[in-house]
Design an enzyme around this catalytic site. Structure first.
Site, PDB file in Angstrom:
ATOM      1  CB  CYS A  61     -42.346  -2.614 -17.561  1.00  0.00           C
ATOM      2  SG  CYS A  61     -43.495  -2.370 -16.189  1.00  0.00           S
ATOM      3  CG  ASP A  80     -42.012  -2.847 -13.047  1.00  0.00           C
ATOM      4  OD1 ASP A  80     -41.095  -3.666 -13.153  1.00  0.00           O
ATOM      5  OD2 ASP A  80     -41.855  -1.623 -13.181  1.00  0.00           O
ATOM      6  CB  CYS A 104     -38.053  -0.132 -11.968  1.00  0.00           C
ATOM      7  SG  CYS A 104     -39.547   0.829 -12.308  1.00  0.00           S
ATOM      8  CB  CYS A 140     -44.162   3.259 -12.550  1.00  0.00           C
ATOM      9  SG  CYS A 140     -42.758   2.400 -13.304  1.00  0.00           S
TER      10      CYS A 140
END
Length: 325
Positions: A54, A56, A81, A131
């Site tokens: 992603c 991140d 995010c 995450c």
């Protein structure tokens, strides 16, 4: 903020209030400087980790007391995010007042569960579980820097589902022991594939080296082969083919056909059926019937028939003639 609050026109009912709170007001975000570490006579560790799936990334700061390896202070910076911020904030909090070895035991599931409002309701939607995985991985990175080892040393098993941290060995064992035959059962028993679903089959948001659909097919095939071998052993009843009962003889022949003959025939659209077994003077006559493409194959009374007969003779150690009807 309630789980069904509308934010920016989107319904956020899949995010817990705790996640939303930490998205907007993280408690442990910030830096720890070397000046602060020197002042307190502690060791500063700064670890970076990014998620390729992603984009991140998170930076983790640990202030460690080298006398007892306790993490006295933990802070983070997150480049991603809101879910990454909330997960990193909780991760940093869970690390504090633990030894480095104790922090290594914190998993992504621990982070996600700590963010729940209700113990039975996930804090984030499945596609956002990566995450908390990133938060778990940055702990390993920080520990590896403190201990002076490669972070791969903390991963002793091949992980199939990163979200639920379920290993290949665990999945194989659970599928075998419980004779699972569907992805739904695997999710129910192990939680693997229950979050972002990338590990279930190709086409998810993250490419995997191994998918649950392939693993399930592989284990089922292994179990089927083991079952066939078991049938052969049971049918032999600790004796030779000639000493078996008629039922045992037929079961043994069926098992050999299933394991060594049918896979090749089925690959070409054919099959073979055992019709009858007759005992004659000095041996046996086995009557078979071809099915599918084998019925019209020009080699069904020559090469194919000879191959079947040779395999049965070799496996049974008996004088056997195979005839087509």
């Amino acid at each position: 903020m309630a789980r069904d609050t509308l934010i920016g026109g989107a319904l956020w009912e899949e995010y817990s209030s705790e996640v939303q709170r930490r998205m907007n007001d993280p408690v442990n975000m910030g830096e720890i400087t070397q000046e602060e570490a020197d002042k307190e006579s502690k060791q500063l560790i700064i670890a970076d980790f990014g998620a390729e799936s992603c984009g991140d990334a998170v930076r983790l700061y640990w202030l460690i007391d080298p006398k007892n390896d306790v993490i006295v202070k933990s802070r983070f910076k997150s480049f991603g995010c809101g879910t990454a911020i909330a997960s990193s904030d909780m991760m940093a909090e869970l690390c504090m007042e633990k030894t480095v070895d104790e922090a290594l035991k914190i998993t992504n599931i621990d982070v996600e569960k700590a963010l729940r409002d209700d113990p039975d309701i996930p804090a984030v939607p499945g596609q956002k579980m990566h995450c908390s995985v990133m938060a778990y991985d940055v702990i390993k990175k920080a520990a590896s820097l403190y201990k002076g080892v490669d972070m791969s040393e903390f991963e002793t098993e091949f992980i199939v589902c990163e979200c639920a941290r379920v290993s290949l060995d665990t999945l194989k064992e659970v599928i075998r022991l419980n004779k699972l035959d569907s992805i739904e059962q695997i999710v129910d028993y192990t939680k693997a594939g229950g979050f972002c679903k990338s590990c279930v089959k190709p086409g998810g948001h993250e490419k995997k080296d191994l998918y649950l659909v392939d693993l399930l097919a592989e284990v089922k095939e292994e179990l089927e082969k083991e079952a066939i071998s078991k049938k052969i052993k049971e049918a032999k009843a600790d004796g030779d083919f000639n000493a078996m009962s008629l039922v045992q003889k037929i079961k043994t022949i069926e098992s050999i056909l299933e394991e060594y003959i049918r896979p090749t025939l089925k690959a070409d659209g054919g099959d073979v059926e055992l019709v009858d077994l007759k005992e004659i003077e000095g041996g046996y006559e086995l009557y078979i019937k071809y099915k599918g493409e084998c019925m019209s194959c020009s080699m069904n009374t020559t090469t194919t028939l000879a191959g079947i007969e040779d395999m049965l003779k070799f496996k049974l150690k008996a004088n056997l003639r195979v005839l087509v009807i």
